[in-house]
Design a protein around this motif. Structure first.
Motif: not given
Ligand code: JD8
Length: 394
Positions: A87, A139, A144
């Motif tokens: 996350t 970023y 995930g």
């Molecule tokens: C898990 C959903 C998308 C995130 C709204 C874009 C890790 N370094 C990282 N950047 N993004 C993730 C990540 C993004 C994820 C999920 C990891 C589950 N999203 C969401 C919040 C904003 N959308 C990550 N590790």
């Protein structure tokens, strides 16, 4: 050597196909590792196999429903499971975290999508087993899965008996040294006009090791000073590894603190407390910031050095050159002096500064920098007025 099991749950199982390609492939063949990828929709029961719903409290996007996750974890979690949830809100995923996870016999990686997974899934799982919410970096990704690929690869390659040559684990970036990797080269010795550094062709392993270490420290100080103790960051690179800027009123408090710390040691050296910097107040420092050009140097956000200059006629007065007491002897003072000298305006012909008559270390540094006792000295015998011509200005 017991096999490690990794379960990955996602709504895009195909995203994890690369796990079958690289490193883990061989580990799975020789029974060191079992990787199982599951489609979360297996734990839905409606015709549309729904995994998402609208967010409580409103807002854009959808949230992953808790029920399918609850059932998936009920089936896959065992007492020795560590649940890993990528996350953007997680703790940084680092080599140290990878090493911790590599000690577990079972990892369950829960790949979210949409706006994320209903938080109760993590809170409920944490009542049963350790849960690590980790972030790959600052970023935003769309899910995930990419993080899951990185986590699995970073963990699996640390499994005992996996790496062809475990020694290479020691030398690499973020390994035990905490330094970034040195540059690497292979044949040909010349390529497109670029040569391999001679030291690497000489066969002198001690010199090669020293060169590689120096390269690692330099790279780390320049690219990742946060990985270095300020002392090494200072030693490794010029000022480019540090945050250098003109001071603002917001720096006043820390400047006063550094000033008092620095001049306490000067008071010891000069056996007197009658040293103006020791008797200044925050208001004095705030005032001086309005009349002097003051530079501050920060390492990892910490104020480690400062210096100031102001024009008086054709003289650029230099003052309050300060280096945090625990970071002396690393050349920061000399770099601060170069910094403030370079800031001397065009009309300045002379550089001048006052220092303690008994401040041996400072006097030696100024002498090495070309400063000499001025013809006319202040009345106070406890201080010395030093001067130097501004280089290149008659
Ligand atoms: C898990 C959903 C998308 C995130 C709204 C874009 C890790 N370094 C990282 N950047 N993004 C993730 C990540 C993004 C994820 C999920 C990891 C589950 N999203 C969401 C919040 C904003 N959308 C990550 N590790």
């Amino acid at each position: 050597m017991s096999a490690v099991r990794i379960d990955v749950v996602t709504i895009f199982p195909g995203y994890l196909d690369p796990l079958g390609l690289s490193l883990p492939g061989r580990a799975q063949d020789n029974g060191l590792l079992e990787v199982h990828v599951h489609d979360l929709r297996r734990w839905t029961h409606d015709r549309h196999r729904t995994v998402d719903d609208t967010p409580y409290g409103g807002g854009a996007g959808m949230v992953m429903r808790p029920e399918p996750w609850g059932e998936a974890l009920d089936e896959l979690v065992t007492p020795d499971t560590v649940v890993v949830v990528p996350t953007p809100a997680g703790e940084p995923f680092t080599q140290a975290v990878a090493a911790e996870l590599a000690t577990a016999s079972h990892l369950l990686v829960a790949c979210g999508r949409y706006e994320g997974i209903d938080q109760r899934v993590v809170d409920e799982a944490a009542t049963r087993v350790p849960v690590r919410e980790v972030s790959l970096g600052d970023y935003v990704l769309n899910g995930g899965e990419v993080a899951a690929l990185a986590v699995v690869e970073a963990v699996v390659r640390l499994l005992p008996g996996f790496m062809g040559n475990p020694a290479s684990l020691v030398e690499e970036s973020h390994g035990e040294s905490g330094l970034l990797e040195h540059p690497v080269y292979t044949r040909p010795p010349q390529w497109r006009g670029h040569d391999v550094p001679d030291v690497l062709l000489g066969g002198d392993h001690a010199r090669i090791a020293a060169w590689r270490h120096e390269q690692s420290v330099r790279r780390t100080a320049q690219r990742r000073p946060d990985l270095l103790h300020p002392a090494r960051a200072l030693a490794g690179a010029g000022l480019e590894g540090l945050e250098v800027r003109t001071a603002t009123q917001a720096d006043a408090g820390e400047l006063l603190t550094l000033q008092l710390a620095c001049w306490v040691t000067e008071a010891h050296a000069n056996a007197t407390w009658e040293i103006p910097p020791l008797h200044e107040t925050l208001a004095d420092v705030q005032g001086s910031l309005r009349t002097w050009t003051t530079f501050v140097v920060r390492a990892q956000g910490r104020l480690v050095g400062a210096v100031r200059g102001r024009l008086a006629g054709e003289t650029w007065d230099v003052g309050r050159l300060m280096v945090a007491p625990d970071l002396r002897g690393l050349g920061l003072g000399r770099r601060l002096l170069e910094l403030v000298e370079d800031a001397a305006p065009g009309e300045a012909r002379t550089l001048s500064l006052v220092t303690g008559a008994a401040s041996g270390r400072n006097l030696r540094m100024y002498r090495r920098a070309g400063y000499r006792r001025a013809r006319h000295q202040p009345a106070d015998p406890g201080v010395v007025l030093l001067e130097k011509r501004v280089p290149g200005r008659a």
